[in-house]
Design a protein around this motif. Structure first.
Motif, PDB file in Angstrom:
ATOM      1  N   ARG A  13      51.936  30.591 -20.200  1.00  0.00           N
ATOM      2  CA  ARG A  13      52.085  29.147 -20.677  1.00  0.00           C
ATOM      3  C   ARG A  13      50.944  28.339 -19.652  1.00  0.00           C
ATOM      4  NH1 ARG A  13      57.044  26.324 -17.944  1.00  0.00           N
ATOM      5  NH2 ARG A  13      58.175  27.718 -19.287  1.00  0.00           N
ATOM      6  N   VAL A  14      50.625  27.388 -20.540  1.00  0.00           N
ATOM      7  CA  VAL A  14      49.476  26.490 -20.100  1.00  0.00           C
ATOM      8  C   VAL A  14      50.107  24.867 -20.075  1.00  0.00           C
ATOM      9  CG1 VAL A  14      47.608  27.677 -20.776  1.00  0.00           C
ATOM     10  CG2 VAL A  14      48.622  26.125 -22.375  1.00  0.00           C
ATOM     11  N   ALA A  15      49.717  24.067 -18.972  1.00  0.00           N
ATOM     12  CA  ALA A  15      50.315  22.719 -18.953  1.00  0.00           C
ATOM     13  C   ALA A  15      49.167  21.887 -18.217  1.00  0.00           C
ATOM     14  CB  ALA A  15      51.546  22.927 -18.145  1.00  0.00           C
ATOM     15  N   THR A  16      49.732  20.545 -18.380  1.00  0.00           N
ATOM     16  CA  THR A  16      48.565  19.522 -17.779  1.00  0.00           C
ATOM     17  C   THR A  16      49.185  19.598 -16.492  1.00  0.00           C
ATOM     18  OG1 THR A  16      50.213  17.982 -18.615  1.00  0.00           O
ATOM     19  CG2 THR A  16      48.324  18.260 -19.803  1.00  0.00           C
ATOM     20  N   PHE A  25      51.507  18.043 -21.343  1.00  0.00           N
ATOM     21  CA  PHE A  25      52.188  18.772 -22.423  1.00  0.00           C
ATOM     22  C   PHE A  25      52.297  20.290 -21.541  1.00  0.00           C
ATOM     23  CE2 PHE A  25      47.464  19.183 -22.752  1.00  0.00           C
ATOM     24  CZ  PHE A  25      47.349  20.523 -22.505  1.00  0.00           C
ATOM     25  N   VAL A  26      53.061  21.094 -22.193  1.00  0.00           N
ATOM     26  CA  VAL A  26      53.331  22.487 -21.648  1.00  0.00           C
ATOM     27  C   VAL A  26      53.498  23.208 -22.967  1.00  0.00           C
ATOM     28  CG1 VAL A  26      55.791  22.131 -21.475  1.00  0.00           C
ATOM     29  CG2 VAL A  26      54.620  24.114 -20.380  1.00  0.00           C
ATOM     30  N   GLY A  27      52.945  24.363 -23.204  1.00  0.00           N
ATOM     31  CA  GLY A  27      53.148  25.197 -24.287  1.00  0.00           C
ATOM     32  C   GLY A  27      53.010  26.811 -23.550  1.00  0.00           C
ATOM     33  N   GLY A  28      53.529  27.565 -24.583  1.00  0.00           N
ATOM     34  CA  GLY A  28      53.148  28.994 -24.266  1.00  0.00           C
ATOM     35  C   GLY A  28      53.802  29.980 -25.353  1.00  0.00           C
ATOM     36  N   VAL A  29      53.747  31.119 -24.859  1.00  0.00           N
ATOM     37  CA  VAL A  29      54.307  32.289 -25.685  1.00  0.00           C
ATOM     38  C   VAL A  29      55.135  33.085 -24.859  1.00  0.00           C
ATOM     39  CG1 VAL A  29      53.842  34.461 -26.897  1.00  0.00           C
ATOM     40  CG2 VAL A  29      52.069  32.497 -26.941  1.00  0.00           C
ATOM     41  N   PHE A  30      56.373  33.631 -25.304  1.00  0.00           N
ATOM     42  CA  PHE A  30      57.352  34.493 -24.664  1.00  0.00           C
ATOM     43  C   PHE A  30      57.693  35.646 -25.337  1.00  0.00           C
ATOM     44  CE2 PHE A  30      61.994  36.005 -24.631  1.00  0.00           C
ATOM     45  CZ  PHE A  30      62.032  36.047 -22.965  1.00  0.00           C
ATOM     46  N   ILE A  31      57.525  36.919 -24.803  1.00  0.00           N
ATOM     47  CA  ILE A  31      57.684  38.117 -25.323  1.00  0.00           C
ATOM     48  C   ILE A  31      58.685  38.911 -24.577  1.00  0.00           C
ATOM     49  CG2 ILE A  31      56.350  40.297 -26.073  1.00  0.00           C
ATOM     50  CD1 ILE A  31      53.674  38.748 -25.727  1.00  0.00           C
ATOM     51  N   ALA A  99      55.339  18.049 -25.596  1.00  0.00           N
ATOM     52  CA  ALA A  99      54.365  16.840 -25.147  1.00  0.00           C
ATOM     53  C   ALA A  99      55.006  15.784 -25.119  1.00  0.00           C
ATOM     54  CB  ALA A  99      53.234  16.761 -26.342  1.00  0.00           C
ATOM     55  N   SER A 100      54.761  14.802 -24.027  1.00  0.00           N
ATOM     56  CA  SER A 100      55.090  13.641 -23.815  1.00  0.00           C
ATOM     57  C   SER A 100      54.087  12.463 -23.718  1.00  0.00           C
ATOM     58  CB  SER A 100      56.074  13.603 -22.562  1.00  0.00           C
ATOM     59  OG  SER A 100      55.307  13.822 -21.537  1.00  0.00           O
ATOM     60  N   TYR A 101      54.336  11.299 -24.352  1.00  0.00           N
ATOM     61  CA  TYR A 101      53.092  10.504 -24.417  1.00  0.00           C
ATOM     62  C   TYR A 101      53.737   9.177 -23.910  1.00  0.00           C
ATOM     63  CZ  TYR A 101      49.193   7.459 -25.997  1.00  0.00           C
ATOM     64  OH  TYR A 101      48.174   6.770 -25.971  1.00  0.00           O
ATOM     65  N   MET A 102      52.941   8.528 -22.768  1.00  0.00           N
ATOM     66  CA  MET A 102      53.385   7.147 -22.430  1.00  0.00           C
ATOM     67  C   MET A 102      52.930   6.281 -23.361  1.00  0.00           C
ATOM     68  SD  MET A 102      55.159   7.573 -19.731  1.00  0.00           S
ATOM     69  CE  MET A 102      55.241   5.643 -19.392  1.00  0.00           C
ATOM     70  N   VAL A 103      53.618   5.720 -24.237  1.00  0.00           N
ATOM     71  CA  VAL A 103      53.162   4.605 -25.348  1.00  0.00           C
ATOM     72  C   VAL A 103      52.808   3.253 -24.400  1.00  0.00           C
ATOM     73  CG1 VAL A 103      53.964   3.177 -27.287  1.00  0.00           C
ATOM     74  CG2 VAL A 103      54.687   5.437 -27.048  1.00  0.00           C
TER      75      VAL A 103
END
Length: 290
Positions: A13-16, A25-31, A99-103
């Protein structure tokens, strides 16, 4: 019993890392790879156990009075009582992100999803001289056939309702080969039933949400998300022995069962009172599980 389970799981995973960014954001791959092997067969003390529990030497159920039944493989002595080998292999590859964004300084929007590729493979070998004792002699006295069927029918293995010469050498080299044409091997004298099946699913499960910071101590939020649990494979019953029962129930047993899904909506709030000495969390849920 000889059951084994091997499992390998890995996640990347990668994240801010800077909380001051308006976009997080956070994203990744699960195997995951999992192999379950289930084996049930006659063991070295089967005779002793049968004598203690049933009062009959277990070798009698294999057509004789002496010897100890062993796990049957092609070429071994024909003293198998029952053998069941099941292999279940599961593979999952998933990609996920949120992902989350502060409007504004108070309003935050969140969106995410998980995409999954799932596969389950099933293989079963079942049989041997099972489910009944053939006619013969016990302690020097003639004994009639003792069937275990509730109908009293003769059942010697999953492929026939009547006895026939066993030929373990005619059994296929693998469960996959047997599953492709189990009837062919049964006609040649192999007393095993073979079954193979594959289940594939490709679910996409989303998530959306919003939160509003009323004050530095009070927060309101709403979230909608979906989830899915994969289906599976039903070990098939012996088709010959269970033909009448299956017909009474309306046909063949389903080889697979479907996944179930859940859709969840949550609305709530978090409130700190008395200068942060007390916190109240309140939420309302609606969950649709199918």
């Amino acid at each position: 019993f000889n059951n084994r389970r091997n499992q390998v799981t890995q996640e990347f995973r990668v994240a801010t890392i800077d909380p001051s960014w308006r976009l997080q954001f956070v994203g990744g791959v699960f195997i995951e790879h999992e192999h379950n092997h289930i084996n049930v067969g006659s063991n070295w003390n089967e005779t002793l156990l049968a004598q203690q529990v049933r009062g009959v030497n277990e070798a009698y159920f294999a057509g004789g009075e002496t010897g100890v039944p062993t796990l049957q493989v092609p070429g071994a002595n024909q003293v198998d009582v029952s053998t069941r080998n099941i292999d279940v292999v599961e593979d999952e590859l998933s990609g996920f992100g949120e992902a989350s964004y502060m409007v504004t300084s108070k309003l935050k929007l969140t969106v995410g999803a998980r995409i999954t590729q799932y596969q389950q493979k099933f293989g079963q070998q079942y049989g041997g001289a099972v489910a009944g004792a053939p006619a013969g002699t016990l302690n020097g006295q003639a004994v009639a056939f003792q069937g275990t069927s509730d109908t009293g029918a003769i059942e010697t293995n999953p492929n026939s309702l009547t006895p026939f010469p066993l030929n373990y050498a005619a059994c296929p080299p693998s469960v996959a080969a047997g599953g492709a044409n189990t009837g062919q091997y049964a006609l040649a004298g192999c007393p095993y039933q073979y079954a193979t099946a594959t289940l594939k699913e490709h679910p996409i499960t989303p998530k959306i949400g919003a939160s509003y910071q009323l004050t530095s101590s009070d927060l309101l939020y709403v979230t909608y998300s979906e989830g899915q649990r994969p289906g599976g494979i039903n070990p098939p019953p012996p088709p010959t022995q269970c033909a009448q029962d299956l017909a009474n129930l309306g046909g063949s047993a389903p080889l697979t069962y479907q996944h179930d899904t859940v859709k969840s909506t949550e609305v709530g709030g978090k409130f700190r009172l008395f200068d942060g000495q007390m916190q109240i969390n309140a939420a309302a849920f609606h969950i649709d599980w199918q």
